[in-house]
Motif scaffolding. Structure first.
Motif, short mmCIF file in Angstrom:
data_model
loop_
_atom_site.label_atom_id
_atom_site.label_comp_id
_atom_site.label_asym_id
_atom_site.label_seq_id
_atom_site.Cartn_x
_atom_site.Cartn_y
_atom_site.Cartn_z
N GLY A 202 0.78 -1.23 0.00
CA GLY A 202 0.00 0.00 0.00
C GLY A 202 0.81 1.28 0.00
N VAL A 203 2.14 1.17 -0.03
CA VAL A 203 2.97 2.37 -0.09
C VAL A 203 2.80 3.04 -1.45
CG1 VAL A 203 5.36 3.20 -0.17
CG2 VAL A 203 4.66 1.58 1.60
N ARG A 204 2.63 4.35 -1.45
CA ARG A 204 2.41 5.08 -2.70
C ARG A 204 3.64 5.88 -3.14
NH1 ARG A 204 -3.78 7.17 -2.85
NH2 ARG A 204 -3.33 6.79 -5.07
N GLU A 205 4.50 6.19 -2.18
CA GLU A 205 5.67 7.02 -2.50
C GLU A 205 6.89 6.45 -1.81
OE1 GLU A 205 5.57 11.50 -2.57
OE2 GLU A 205 6.78 11.20 -0.76
N VAL A 206 8.00 6.37 -2.55
CA VAL A 206 9.28 5.99 -1.95
C VAL A 206 10.29 7.10 -2.19
CG1 VAL A 206 8.90 3.50 -2.19
CG2 VAL A 206 10.07 4.75 -4.03
N THR A 207 11.20 7.24 -1.24
CA THR A 207 12.34 8.14 -1.40
C THR A 207 13.60 7.30 -1.36
OG1 THR A 207 11.18 9.96 -0.29
CG2 THR A 207 13.57 10.14 -0.50
N LEU A 208 14.33 7.30 -2.46
CA LEU A 208 15.58 6.57 -2.56
C LEU A 208 16.67 7.37 -1.84
CD1 LEU A 208 15.39 5.54 -6.33
CD2 LEU A 208 14.43 4.37 -4.34
#
Length: 456
Positions: A202-208
């Motif tokens: 359900g995660v919509r945004e990731v920050t690398l």
């Protein structure tokens, strides 16, 4: 001590984690919390309630040392927890830098663990409860990486995803390479598998994350492979991708092309300039000039005219003249950053810049800092005003701290956006949703508007 012994020592203990510093520290704190959760510990809201207090530290600026010493000392005045003994642990960059020396200055610290030793936190804490003596582990290398640990995310819709650790740049003012080590890239398939799992959950945004994400893959492939990784992460179907931090000297044309090509990569780039003077940049060992930085900005904007640019700027680097500072001001006016993190230079022992003598009066440095703030604020306001009347998709983070009836979230350009809760509904039901907001008011650091349509 066996894993079973560790669990038996920690099960039922309460813990509190306080984080200083960058996004990498925030992610490290999530790993510590995840490990303690897996040992049967329970997180609490305040240090007063905790059997275990963990400080995850940053040593980039002197203020972080001062905060750590003050907060550790303040724990002495707290009453003992129900279990009878409170364990104080210090982790992160200050721990890696100072190691056992911390115990000489902070006599109530029981555990010290470095940036590479997070996976051993449970064993260290359990041992401290067992024998009531200090335990320190600050090795330069460990077999088990923090990325192998469980983690406890604070936001269900967003996740930090470390793609590499360490830094090879050795900027003359920066202590990071000494406490985080050299660059080490995670295998791409490991990163992709993690993002796939996050998207499914359900995660919509990731920050690398990385000290310099643009260097990703150079240690294993001989040259950076960040553009390729960006495309592979986008192929997972994750909706929003951000990344930090980026060193200007390593932002390659293929990375700019990938950013422009991929809708999932948000139109926002943090590109630390540090100074607008080529002379100061050389003293900083940044390995680019004022002119090459501005040329890079032009190339980025040619491919992405609407991109929001943010940066870091240091004021008062040793030897900075008024002419050098004026060059910084003119660069900021030229680039028109949407956001700038501004800092007064902080001398860090062990770095080359710490050896440079500087006679610039403190009041001159403070005056320059305040002048820079005014220019930064003007540029930020002008950028926000360009979005008046537009409808932007906002990822909702919750309600405003000042007004529970006002939603707060982030636009694709990472602007903070406020909007009244539709139909006076409970704001919590919108957390993690993307709502279209028509912008009606622009301020220096935020936008305000009204929700249109349904969540998506």
């Amino acid at each position: 001590m066996t894993d079973h012994d560790t669990l038996s020592q920690l099960e039922g203990k309460t813990y509190f984690v306080r984080t200083f510093g960058c996004q990498m520290n925030l992610h490290d704190s999530e790993r510590v919390a995840g490990l303690l959760d897996s040992c049967g510990c329970l997180e609490v809201e305040t240090p007063q309630e905790a059997d275990i207090v963990v400080f995850m530290t940053c040593c980039v600026r002197e203020a972080a040392d001062v905060r750590l010493y003050g907060q550790c000392s303040s724990l002495k005045s707290l009453s003992s927890p129900p279990g009878g003994r409170r364990i104080v642990a210090v982790g992160g960059c200050i721990a890696q830098r100072d190691g056992r020396d911390l115990l000489c200055n902070l006599d109530n610290v029981d555990v010290v663990f470095g940036t590479h030793s997070i996976a051993h936190v449970a064993q260290l804490l359990a041992a401290a409860f067992e024998d009531e003596s200090p335990h320190v582990r600050t090795r330069d290398q460990e077999k088990r990486a923090a990325t192998d640990m469980p983690w406890s995310r604070r936001r269900t819709y967003h996740a930090w995803v470390p793609i590499m650790t360490g830094c090879n740049n050795f900027c003359s003012y920066c202590i990071v390479p000494y406490v985080r080590g050299r660059e080490r890239s995670r295998p791409a398939d490991e990163v992709i598998d993690e993002v796939v799992g996050l998207a499914r959950s359900g995660v919509r945004e990731v920050t690398l994350l990385g000290q310099n994400v643009n260097s990703y893959g150079r240690d294993s492939a001989g040259r950076p492979r960040f553009a390729k990784l960006l495309r592979e992460v986008a192929d997972t179907g994750i909706e929003r991708i951000r990344f930090t931090s980026s060193h200007p000297k390593d932002l390659l044309p293929e990375t700019i092309e990938a950013m422009a090509d991929l809708p999932a990569v948000m139109p926002q780039l943090h590109l630390a300039v540090q100074s607008g003077s080529s002379r100061i940049l050389s003293l900083m060992n940044r390995r680019y000039s004022r002119e090459s930085y501005l040329e890079l900005i032009d190339r980025v904007r040619q491919r992405m005219p609407e991109i929001a640019l943010s940066t870091d700027i240091i004021v008062g680097f040793p030897g900075e003249s008024e002419d050098d500072f004026e060059e910084t001001l003119s660069l900021v006016r030229s680039v028109r950053f949407s956001q700038a993190f501004t800092f007064i230079y902080s001398r860090r022992q062990g770095t080359p810049a710490a050896q440079i003598e500087d006679s610039t009066p403190r009041d001159v440095v403070l005056d320059r800092y305040n002048r820079l703030l005014r220019v930064v604020e003007q540029g930020a306001l002008e950028n926000n005003e360009r979005d008046l009347g537009r409808t932007v998709p906002v990822l909702i983070e919750g309600s405003s701290k000042k007004n529970p009836d006002m939603l707060q979230g982030k636009s694709p350009k990472n602007q903070t956006v406020h909007a009244p809760v539709p139909d006076t509904a409970d704001a919590r039901r919108f957390v993690g949703s993307i709502l279209d907001v028509t912008i009606k008011r622009a301020r220096t650091w935020y936008l305000t508007g009204s929700v249109v349509g349904e969540p998506h």
